[in-house]
Design a protein around this motif. Structure first.
Motif, PDB file in Angstrom:
ATOM      1  N   UNK A 176       9.195  33.215  62.677  1.00  0.00           N
ATOM      2  CA  UNK A 176      10.256  32.233  62.404  1.00  0.00           C
ATOM      3  C   UNK A 176      11.619  32.890  62.628  1.00  0.00           C
ATOM      4  N   UNK A 177      12.504  32.292  63.439  1.00  0.00           N
ATOM      5  CA  UNK A 177      13.822  32.891  63.678  1.00  0.00           C
ATOM      6  C   UNK A 177      14.759  32.686  62.495  1.00  0.00           C
ATOM      7  N   UNK A 178      15.617  33.678  62.244  1.00  0.00           N
ATOM      8  CA  UNK A 178      16.627  33.547  61.207  1.00  0.00           C
ATOM      9  C   UNK A 178      17.833  34.390  61.581  1.00  0.00           C
ATOM     10  N   UNK A 179      18.929  34.208  60.860  1.00  0.00           N
ATOM     11  CA  UNK A 179      20.169  34.948  61.109  1.00  0.00           C
ATOM     12  C   UNK A 179      20.658  35.560  59.808  1.00  0.00           C
ATOM     13  N   UNK A 180      21.542  36.563  59.935  1.00  0.00           N
ATOM     14  CA  UNK A 180      22.062  37.282  58.772  1.00  0.00           C
ATOM     15  C   UNK A 180      23.583  37.352  58.867  1.00  0.00           C
ATOM     16  N   UNK A 181      24.248  37.064  57.783  1.00  0.00           N
ATOM     17  CA  UNK A 181      25.705  37.140  57.704  1.00  0.00           C
ATOM     18  C   UNK A 181      26.184  38.566  57.959  1.00  0.00           C
ATOM     19  N   UNK A 182      27.316  38.682  58.618  1.00  0.00           N
ATOM     20  CA  UNK A 182      27.889  39.989  58.971  1.00  0.00           C
ATOM     21  C   UNK A 182      28.206  40.851  57.752  1.00  0.00           C
ATOM     22  N   UNK A 183      28.098  40.314  56.578  1.00  0.00           N
ATOM     23  CA  UNK A 183      28.370  41.047  55.337  1.00  0.00           C
ATOM     24  C   UNK A 183      27.169  41.848  54.861  1.00  0.00           C
ATOM     25  N   UNK A 184      25.989  41.600  55.435  1.00  0.00           N
ATOM     26  CA  UNK A 184      24.745  42.216  54.974  1.00  0.00           C
ATOM     27  C   UNK A 184      24.220  43.136  56.075  1.00  0.00           C
ATOM     28  N   UNK A 185      23.935  44.394  55.716  1.00  0.00           N
ATOM     29  CA  UNK A 185      23.626  45.408  56.709  1.00  0.00           C
ATOM     30  C   UNK A 185      22.234  45.318  57.292  1.00  0.00           C
TER      31      UNK A 185
END
Length: 570
Positions: A176-185
Motif C-alpha cells: 500500500x503506498x503512503x507518504x510522510x511529512x517532511x517533519x518526520x525522518x
C-alpha cells in the motif's frame, strides 16, 4: 490513577466563563506585509511591542492573582499513561474491508490488498501508474518536497515478489503506498522541515514510520509542509503551496499540507503527519478526510527530533476511519528503546471493557464560529445522539482564552529553540514570529505551564465523572481560508496572526493537555461559488484513542466524504 496523571481539580463555578479567544493586536498582523516586503531586522523595542500586543504578559497576572493556580505546580509535559491495562476497548488490529470504496470512490488499504491478492494488479504496476500521475500534474507535485522514486519502486518490487510467492506480510498494508511529512525522518533522506536548507540527513528512520515499512507499506516520498510548522494554512514560499484538492482557490490547511493533499486527492489512502497545534486535524478537515492526534507521547518518532516536544505528536491522516485505525495501531506499536512510550499499553490489546458513549459540549465555546460551521456541528450532534446512541453531557471548560495564549507561548518557545542548520533563511513572516518568541521570559513561560496544569486537573475530574467522555467541537471556527496573494513559490509569504490564532480556537486544547483527538469532514458549505469541507472534532481521555475513533466512525456514517477516486491505480 494513571501514571503521571494530574490530581482531579474542582474549579469554582464563578471561574468558568467563556471569553472569545483574544486576537493579536492589529499592529502584529497589519505590519506583516511591510515587514515581509522589506525584510528588515527587528529592533528589540519592536520585538517587545509585538510580544506585549500578543498579550502573553497577561498570563503571569492571571496566575498571580488567582488562588486556583496556587494548587498546582507547572506542568511542562502533558504525557499521561492510562492505568487501564488496555487503554482502549474492542481494539481489533485488523479491521475488515471498508464499504467506503463502493460509496464515494475512495481507495482504502483493503482495496489495494484485494487487488493484489486477486492478481488484478501488482504493487509495481501501481507504483508506475502513481509516479506517472504525480509527475504529470503540477498540483500533485506541489504536495511533495521529495518524490523518492527509486526507494518506492524498490519497495514495490519487493512487495510484488512477496505476493507472487504467497509470502505477503499480514496486517493489511503490504504494497500500500503512503507518504510522510517532511517533519518526520527517514533514513538517508534529507530532512528540511519545510525550510530552504537541509536540517539533517537521518541515519535511521523514525520508529513509527519503520513500523509501517515493516508491514510492507511502500513510501512514495516526503510531503510539503508550512515552514517549521509555524502556521495553519500550509503556505510555503520555498517549495510551493499545495492546492486544496476540492478547490484550487483555497488552502489545504497546515502545517501537514502535503500529507492531507495526497490523501484528499486520492493519491494514497493514508499519510504520516505531525500535530503541535492542529497540524493533523486542521488539514484533514480542510481536505475532507480524517486525522488522528494521539495522546502525547504514545507514538514514538525516535530518533527524529521534535520541533515542538511539549505539545507535538506524530500521527496518521487517512481517507477512512478504518484506515486511520489500522495505521494508528501500527504507528503506536511499543518502542522498547523509548523510555516513556514503552509504558503505554499496546494499541492492539483486546478487551471486553464496556465504555459508555458520551459527548461533552461546552455550548458557549462551540457557538463561537460562523453560522455555516455551527449548522454542520449541530447536525453532527443530532446524528451522534440520534443514530449512534451517544448521550450529550453539557460541560464547562475554564480559562479557555488564557489557555489559548499558554499554548501559543509554549509552541513558539519550543520551535524557537530548535537548532536550525547554518545558512537557513526563514521566510519574513517566520522571522517575525521568531523575533517575538525570543522575548519569552521565565515568568510568562511558568505561568503558561501552570495554566496547563490547572486545565489537566479539570479534565481529569471530567473524565472521572463521565467515563467514555469525548468533547465535541468544530475543528475550526471558520471555513477553509482562501489562498492569499503572496502564496506563490518565491513570493514574500503572508503573516496573519489573527487568522492563525482563530483557526486554532478548538484544536489547541488537545495539544496543550496531551489529549487524543480525531477530526474529519462532517458537512460542506459554499464559499465563493464552491463547496468546501467543514470539520468536526472529538477529544477524549488520555490513552483512550478508541473512544475518539469510535466518534469518528459515527461522524463518517453521516456520508459526507467526497474524495476524488483513483480507481485507475488498481
Amino acid at each position: 490513577m494513571a501514571h503521571f496523571a494530574p490530581e482531579p481539580l474542582s474549579i469554582p463555578a464563578d471561574e468558568i466563563t467563556y471569553q472569545r479567544t483574544p486576537m493579536s493586536n492589529p499592529v502584529l498582523s497589519g505590519l506583516a506585509l511591510g515587514v515581509a516586503a522589506t525584510a528588515i531586522s527587528y529592533a528589540p523595542p519592536l520585538q517587545r511591542i509585538l510580544y506585549n500586543n500578543a498579550q502573553f504578559s497577561t498570563l503571569r497576572q492571571v496566575v498571580k492573582h488567582n488562588s486556583v493556580f496556587a494548587q498546582v505546580t507547572p506542568r511542562f509535559d502533558p504525557t499521561v499513561i492510562p492505568a487501564s491495562p488496555t487503554g482502549g476497548y474492542n481494539a481489533d488490529p485488523t479491521p475488515g474491508v471498508s464499504a467506503l470504496s463502493d460509496r464515494n470512490g475512495n481507495l482504502t488499504c483493503a482495496d489495494y490488498i484485494e487487488a493484489y491478492t486477486t492478481g488484478r494488479t501488482t504493487p509495481t504496476e501501481v507504483a508506475e501508474r502513481l509516479l506517472n500521475l504525480i509527475e504529470g500534474d503540477e498540483k500533485h507535485r506541489l504536495a511533495f518536497i521529495l518524490l523518492d522514486k527509486e526507494v518506492y519502486l524498490k519497495a514495490a518490487a519487493e512487495s510484488t515478489e512477496r505476493y507472487r510467492t504467497g509470502r505477503q506480510i499480514e496486517g493489511g498494508l503490504d504494497g500500500v503506498p503512503f507518504v510522510v511529512k517532511d517533519e518526520v525522518g527517514t533514513a538517508d533522506t534529507p530532512l528540511m522541515f519545510g525550510t530552504n536548507k537541509v536540517q539533517d540527513v537521518p541515519k535511521e528512520t523514525a520508529f513509527c514510520v519503520q513500523a509501517l515499512l515493516n508491514k510492507g507499506a511502500c513510501l512514495v516520498g516526503k510531503t510539503n509542509m508550512h515552514e517549521m510548522g509555524l502556521d495553519t494554512t500550509g503556505l510555503n514560499i520555498t517549495h510551493g503551496t499545495p492546492f486544496n484538492p476540492h478547490s484550487a482557490a483555497h488552502y489545504t490547511g497546515g502545517s501537514s499540507s502535503g500529507s492531507a493533499y495526497c490523501v484528499g486527492a486520492g493519491l494514497v489512502p493514508f499519510a504520516v503527519a505531525a500535530d503541535g497545534g492542529g497540524s493533523i486535524r486542521i488539514p484533514a478537515s480542510y481536505c475532507g478526510v480524517w486525522g488522528l492526534k494521539g495522546s502525547h507521547g504514545r507514538v514514538s518518532e525516535r530518533p527524529t527530533p521534535s520541533i515542538a516536544p511539549s505539545v507535538g505528536v506524530v500521527g496518521p491522516i487517512a481517507g477512512s476511519v478504518e484506515d486511520l485505525s489500522l495505521v494508528w495501531r501500527v504507528m503506536a506499536e511499543r518502542d522498547e528503546h523509548n523510555s516513556v512510550q514503552r509504558l503505554f499499553p499496546s494499541p492492539t490489546t483486546h478487551t471486553a471493557e464496556d465504555r459508555p458513549r458520551k459527548i461533552g459540549i461546552f455550548e458557549p465555546w462551540v457557538r463561537d464560529c460562523v453560522p455555516e460551521v455551527k449548522a454542520v456541528f449541530d447536525k453532527a450532534v443530532a446524528y451522534l445522539t440520534g443514530e449512534c446512541g451517544y448521550e450529550r453531557v453539557d460541560i464547562a471548560i475554564p480559562y479557555l482564552d488564557k489557555a489559548g495564549l499558554a499554548h501559543a507561548l509554549t509552541i513558539l518557545t519550543d520551535i524557537s529553540e530548535f537548532p536550525l542548520a547554518e545558512g537557513t533563511a526563514l521566510s519574513a513572516p517566520n522571522r517575525l514570529l521568531y523575533a517575538v518568541a525570543n522575548q519569552v521570559n521565565t515568568a510568562d513561560l511558568l505561568a503558561a505551564q501552570r495554566i496547563r496544569a490547572v486545565l489537566m486537573g479539570h479534565f481529569q475530574r471530567l473524565f472521572q465523572q463521565h467515563p467514555g467522555l469525548v468533547v465535541l467541537s468544530p475543528t475550526t471556527p471558520g471555513l477553509v481560508p482562501r489562498r492569499d496573494a503572496g502564496v506563490q513559490k518565491g513570493g514574500w509569504g503572508v503573516s496573519n496572526s489573527d487568522r492563525s490564532v482563530e483557526s486554532m480556537r478548538y484544536v489547541f486544547l488537545a495539544n496543550l493537555l496531551g489529549l487524543p483527538g480525531v477530526a474529519g469532514v462532517a458537512g460542506w458549505a459554499g464559499d465563493g461559488g464552491e463547496e468546501v469541507p467543514v470539520g468536526v472534532m472529538g477529544v477524549g481521555e488520555w490513552g483512550y484513542e478508541e473512544d475518539v475513533l469510535e466518534v469518528g466512525r459515527g461522524l463518517e456514517g453521516m456520508g459526507e466524504v467526497r474524495r476524488r477516486g483513483m480507481g485507475g491505480l488498481v
